[in-house]
Design an enzyme around this catalytic site. Sequence first.
Site, mmCIF file in Angstrom:
data_model
loop_
_atom_site.group_PDB
_atom_site.id
_atom_site.type_symbol
_atom_site.label_atom_id
_atom_site.label_comp_id
_atom_site.label_asym_id
_atom_site.label_seq_id
_atom_site.Cartn_x
_atom_site.Cartn_y
_atom_site.Cartn_z
ATOM 1 N N ASP A 1 0.851 -1.188 0.000
ATOM 2 C CA ASP A 1 0.000 0.000 0.000
ATOM 3 C C ASP A 1 0.886 1.237 0.000
ATOM 4 O O ASP A 1 1.703 1.429 0.904
ATOM 5 C CB ASP A 1 -0.895 -0.024 1.241
ATOM 6 C CG ASP A 1 -1.957 1.057 1.234
ATOM 7 O OD1 ASP A 1 -2.133 1.717 0.192
ATOM 8 O OD2 ASP A 1 -2.613 1.239 2.275
ATOM 9 N N GLU B 1 -2.665 0.305 -4.224
ATOM 10 C CA GLU B 1 -2.498 -0.862 -3.368
ATOM 11 C C GLU B 1 -2.880 -2.131 -4.099
ATOM 12 O O GLU B 1 -3.711 -2.118 -5.015
ATOM 13 C CB GLU B 1 -3.308 -0.732 -2.072
ATOM 14 C CG GLU B 1 -4.801 -0.673 -2.265
ATOM 15 C CD GLU B 1 -5.546 -0.702 -0.943
ATOM 16 O OE1 GLU B 1 -5.168 -1.483 -0.043
ATOM 17 O OE2 GLU B 1 -6.538 0.058 -0.813
#
Length: 412
Positions: free
Chosen positions: A10, A105
């Site tokens: 992420d 992500e």
Amino acid sequence: MDERTILHVDMDAFYASVEQHDDPSIRGKPVIVGGGGTRGVVSAASYEVRPFGVHSAMSMVEALRRCPDAVVVTPRMERYQEVSEVVFAVFRRYTPAVEGLSLDEAFLEVTGSRTLFGDGETIARRVKEEIFAETGLRASAGVALNKFVAKVCSDLEKPDGLVVAPREAEALAAFLAPLAIERMWGVGPKAAARLHACGFRTFGDLAKTSADALEAVLGSWGRHVHQLAQGEDVRSVITSRGAKSMGAEETFSRDLRRIEDIERYLLRQSARIAGRLVNSGLQARCITVKVKFRDHRSQTRQRHIPDPVSDTDSIFAVARELLGRFSGLERGIRLTGVSASDFVPAGPSMELFPDEQKQRREKLEAVTQALQERFGRGSLKRARLVDGSEREGYDGVDREALQAIVDGRSKN
């Protein structure tokens, strides 16, 4: 437990970090990325502004009330897409099994990559280092046996974190037990408040409660939550295939200048996209609106949404908001378009307490499409899309009867 190795990577405050990277003058300053004005919404918040309580999806008015000195930057979606492509190219060096959740992500299934690149921690560290080398941006990563725990881990030491979950069941349970339920994927403020009211504060509280007891409190989600709290998740990493976007646009015989006229076309285009999404079994996490001015200049505005959509009303709500981000519409518009992208398979929401109204809209959309298939594409129209000449003598759609079908009721 199986021996899979899953990464969740992420990017840290992605949009804001891109802006700070590209403009050294705002590095280290509180930065808000989002639309301005009274209707603007925060798309991203830098780590410097978060101590003020500013976060994504907050109204810009509230964000600036909390941090008046914040630097507000207009989103540059083309630039974020460009950087995202570099990031995902790094992911695919280590595995073809990449499931993107958004521009910033993704889950990576690296079980088969370990013999070539090393264990999960080694791969995660290399991915982070290569992302930084090629973009100048930091990412956080979680390494675990499954998707749920990997995502939890990636959030534990942000920014620039790397957390590896234990692989042995007892050690994993001990690792998860003290974590606050707010860290559970799908638990927002409202869900957390409801769980707190039942006496649940941590993963451990949920895990040590029986599945039957949680089902009594949470309904059908109870058993699933019980499994997640113990670190159990059998879902596979799904590599997306097929079309990258779906769009609908129209060129007008005369330029449009009134907002209500433009919105009417956006609604019609939203309905066309919704039909294609439902028929394809997909939902979208990104909506884009395009307008072409009378001088043939084109502009687009885009918004990524946390909860994927596939129904007309939800798509139109985003399109209508995006329309407010354009200026100069009164000069004349010759074309509008709406498109959807960033697809995920349609299925149950990850939220513990799903939006019931949204679920009803999705069911209504499915019923509408089924009726269109049976009786023809012109058989149902929204009243707003019926012009004056058509409206005379037009019976329209009995929305109450249609909703009764959705709810499994019959109308006398």
